[in-house]
Design an enzyme around this catalytic site. Structure first.
Site, PDB file in Angstrom:
ATOM      1  CB  VAL A  13       7.656 -41.719 -10.359  1.00 56.20           C
ATOM      2  CG1 VAL A  13       8.606 -42.289 -10.026  1.00 56.20           C
ATOM      3  CG2 VAL A  13       6.646 -42.045  -9.164  1.00 56.20           C
ATOM      4  N   GLY A  14       7.875 -40.226 -13.347  1.00 54.66           N
ATOM      5  CA  GLY A  14       9.357 -40.648 -14.265  1.00 54.66           C
ATOM      6  C   GLY A  14       9.806 -38.675 -13.995  1.00 54.66           C
ATOM      7  NE  ARG A  88       3.713 -49.352  -2.749  1.00 57.15           N
ATOM      8  CZ  ARG A  88       4.073 -49.469  -1.089  1.00 57.15           C
ATOM      9  NH1 ARG A  88       3.703 -51.107   0.175  1.00 57.15           N
ATOM     10  NH2 ARG A  88       4.320 -48.244  -0.445  1.00 57.15           N
ATOM     11  CG  HIS A 175       7.558 -50.735  -1.899  1.00 57.27           C
ATOM     12  ND1 HIS A 175       7.927 -49.829  -0.785  1.00 57.27           N
ATOM     13  CD2 HIS A 175       7.024 -50.223  -2.751  1.00 57.27           C
ATOM     14  CE1 HIS A 175       7.683 -48.860  -1.101  1.00 57.27           C
ATOM     15  NE2 HIS A 175       7.238 -49.053  -2.146  1.00 57.27           N
TER      16      HIS A 175
HETATM   17  N1  LIG Z   1       9.277 -48.724  -5.830  1.00 56.94           N
HETATM   18  C1  LIG Z   1       8.216 -47.409  -5.545  1.00 56.94           C
HETATM   19  O1  LIG Z   1       8.586 -47.272  -3.943  1.00 56.94           O
HETATM   20  C2  LIG Z   1       7.227 -46.786  -5.710  1.00 56.94           C
HETATM   21  C3  LIG Z   1       7.065 -45.454  -5.289  1.00 56.94           C
HETATM   22  C4  LIG Z   1       6.001 -44.756  -5.727  1.00 56.94           C
HETATM   23  C5  LIG Z   1       5.238 -45.375  -7.394  1.00 56.94           C
HETATM   24  N2  LIG Z   1       5.613 -46.103  -7.680  1.00 56.94           N
HETATM   25  C6  LIG Z   1       5.329 -46.751  -8.679  1.00 56.94           C
HETATM   26  O2  LIG Z   1       5.659 -46.148  -9.693  1.00 56.94           O
HETATM   27  C7  LIG Z   1       4.424 -45.743 -11.077  1.00 56.94           C
HETATM   28  C8  LIG Z   1       4.084 -44.404 -11.738  1.00 56.94           C
HETATM   29  O3  LIG Z   1       4.293 -43.637 -11.331  1.00 56.94           O
HETATM   30  P1  LIG Z   1       2.858 -42.770 -11.498  1.00 56.94           P
HETATM   31  O4  LIG Z   1       2.822 -42.156  -9.972  1.00 56.94           O
HETATM   32  O5  LIG Z   1       4.252 -42.226 -11.521  1.00 56.94           O
HETATM   33  O6  LIG Z   1       2.036 -42.916 -11.867  1.00 56.94           O
HETATM   34  P2  LIG Z   1       1.963 -41.667 -13.260  1.00 56.94           P
HETATM   35  O7  LIG Z   1       0.133 -42.816 -13.879  1.00 56.94           O
HETATM   36  O8  LIG Z   1       1.424 -40.789 -13.409  1.00 56.94           O
HETATM   37  O9  LIG Z   1       2.640 -41.943 -13.934  1.00 56.94           O
HETATM   38  C9  LIG Z   1       2.461 -43.873 -15.545  1.00 56.94           C
HETATM   39  C10 LIG Z   1       3.304 -43.192 -16.758  1.00 56.94           C
HETATM   40  O10 LIG Z   1       3.346 -44.456 -17.341  1.00 56.94           O
HETATM   41  C11 LIG Z   1       3.368 -44.220 -18.954  1.00 56.94           C
HETATM   42  N3  LIG Z   1       2.845 -45.950 -19.012  1.00 56.94           N
HETATM   43  C12 LIG Z   1       2.234 -46.759 -19.126  1.00 56.94           C
HETATM   44  N4  LIG Z   1       2.163 -47.702 -19.933  1.00 56.94           N
HETATM   45  C13 LIG Z   1       3.440 -47.591 -20.755  1.00 56.94           C
HETATM   46  C14 LIG Z   1       4.598 -48.191 -21.804  1.00 56.94           C
HETATM   47  N5  LIG Z   1       3.996 -49.547 -21.796  1.00 56.94           N
HETATM   48  N6  LIG Z   1       5.204 -47.497 -21.696  1.00 56.94           N
HETATM   49  C15 LIG Z   1       5.804 -46.492 -21.522  1.00 56.94           C
HETATM   50  N7  LIG Z   1       4.887 -45.951 -20.606  1.00 56.94           N
HETATM   51  C16 LIG Z   1       4.064 -46.000 -19.995  1.00 56.94           C
HETATM   52  C17 LIG Z   1       1.674 -43.946 -18.514  1.00 56.94           C
HETATM   53  O11 LIG Z   1       1.157 -43.160 -19.311  1.00 56.94           O
HETATM   54  C18 LIG Z   1       2.172 -42.637 -16.865  1.00 56.94           C
HETATM   55  O12 LIG Z   1       2.575 -41.547 -17.952  1.00 56.94           O
HETATM   56  C19 LIG Z   1       3.890 -47.087 -10.518  1.00 56.94           C
HETATM   57  O13 LIG Z   1       3.325 -47.784 -11.003  1.00 56.94           O
HETATM   58  C20 LIG Z   1       3.274 -46.866  -8.486  1.00 56.94           C
HETATM   59  O14 LIG Z   1       3.429 -48.087  -7.919  1.00 56.94           O
HETATM   60  C21 LIG Z   1       6.560 -47.592  -6.890  1.00 56.94           C
END
Ligand SMILES: NC(=O)c1ccc[n+]([C@@H]2O[C@H](COP(=O)([O-])OP(=O)(O)OC[C@H]3O[C@@H](n4cnc5c(N)ncnc54)[C@H](O)[C@@H]3O)[C@@H](O)[C@H]2O)c1
Length: 308
Positions: A13-14, A88, A175
């Site tokens: 996502v990031g 979730r 959500h």
């Molecule tokens: N709100 C929404 O509608 C929605 C939609 C999709 C995903 N999400 C959530 O977004 C989050 C990220 O999803 P993703 O697919 O990118 O996951 P991902 O595993 O691909 O990426 C998460 C990243 O966070 C990093 N991370 C972990 N701890 C950290 C810290 N203390 N400081 C900085 N970085 C850190 C990890 O190293 C990883 O690179 C998840 O919790 C997911 O459930 C929310």
């Protein structure tokens, strides 16, 4: 001076959020992660796309919050994502620790920033960020409704065989499985979809929307959705950075609105330069109000577990 957006978490996502921000030339981007090398590598790769895309954005990857100083917006995607069979809510305790750590450091580096929370379980993580940050509620906003309503819009447009641009849709509530899609307030070219689709068609679309995240998790098997989630977070950021004052469904800290007090729940919000500039209260039927209260109750349960 260009605007500056930090994206914490350089996972799916990031990194994709960074991509959308740069593609739209909204701001310089700092991509931060705890893993060494990954944010730096992804940032450098994205930076090298800028001449091709004809965009002037600086993109930096880092593990150090000093590089995030004075960000206009911090988008928080750090944490673990769902795997098949997980809800979730299963992410709660792990992501609570991560969120608390990230918010403390991000706000120390950018005391005037606006936080857009993305990590799940979304509403409880927004509440965590709000409590940890000590910022006014205007500056801590959660992303979920923009994604859920985009899913709703996609399925409505498919069913009607019309442009997605014609379709607006509203989804309220937390959500999760208890989200509250509102067909009455969802339109195609200004016409309520209740005039254009049968109850059965709408019910099927509502069900698929509520299950939208799980459908993708079960297909991907190793992670969860990220193109639409990141685009949704960036639509919120754009409305703030450009002071567009768009009304978008976002998780906001309610103080009596919709009969909810002291809790993050998804409601229509006006987003502008000051962040959350207004919560729009719309009339709900008794049935919709009950559904929203049920959704708020499920967020409250998680918040109670965290004791925040
Ligand atoms: N709100 C929404 O509608 C929605 C939609 C999709 C995903 N999400 C959530 O977004 C989050 C990220 O999803 P993703 O697919 O990118 O996951 P991902 O595993 O691909 O990426 C998460 C990243 O966070 C990093 N991370 C972990 N701890 C950290 C810290 N203390 N400081 C900085 N970085 C850190 C990890 O190293 C990883 O690179 C998840 O919790 C997911 O459930 C929310």
């Amino acid at each position: 001076m260009r605007k500056k957006v930090t994206v914490v978490g350089s996972g799916n996502v990031g990194a994709t959020a960074a991509n959308w921000i740069a593609a739209k030339e909204l701001a310089d981007v700092v991509l931060l992660d705890v893993v060494e090398g990954v944010p730096q590598g992804k940032a450098l790769d994205l930076l090298q796309a800028m001449p091709i895309e004809k965009r002037d954005c600086n993109i930096v990857g880092t593990n150090d919050y000093a590089d995030t100083a004075n960000s206009d917006i911090v988008v928080i995607t750090a944490g673990i994502a769902r795997k098949p069979g997980m809800s979730r809510d299963d992410l709660l305790n792990t992501n609570f620790k991560i969120m608390s750590d990230v918010v403390a450091k991000a706000v120390a580096a950018s005391p005037n920033t606006i936080l857009i929370v993305v990590s799940n379980p979304l509403d409880a993580m927004a509440q965590t960020a709000f409590k940890q940050a000590g910022l006014p509620r205007e500056r801590v906003i959660g992303m979920a409704g923009v994604l859920d309503s985009a899913r709703f819009r996609t399925f409505i447009a498919q069913e009607l065989n019309v442009s997605v641009e014609n379709v607006t849709a509203f989804v309220l509530g937390g959500h999760g499985d208890t989200m509250v899609p509102l067909p009455r307030y969802s339109t195609c070219a200004g016409i309520p979809v209740t005039e254009l689709l049968s109850k059965d068609q709408i019910d099927a679309i509502v069900k698929r929307t509520a299950n939208g995240g799980a459908e993708i998790v079960s297909l991907l098997k190793t992670g969860s959705a990220y193109y639409a989630p990141s685009a949704a977070a960036v639509e919120m950021a754009e409305s703030i950075l450009k002071d567009k004052k768009k009304i978008l469904p976002c998780a906001a800290y309610l103080e009596g609105e919709y009969g909810v007090n002291g809790l993050y729940v998804g409601v229509p919000c006006k987003l502008g330069a000051r962040g959350l500039e207004q919560i729009i209260e719309i009339n709900l039927t008794a049935e919709e109000r009950i559904a929203l209260q049920k959704s708020a109750a499920s967020v409250q349960e998680l918040v109670n577990v965290l004791g925040i």
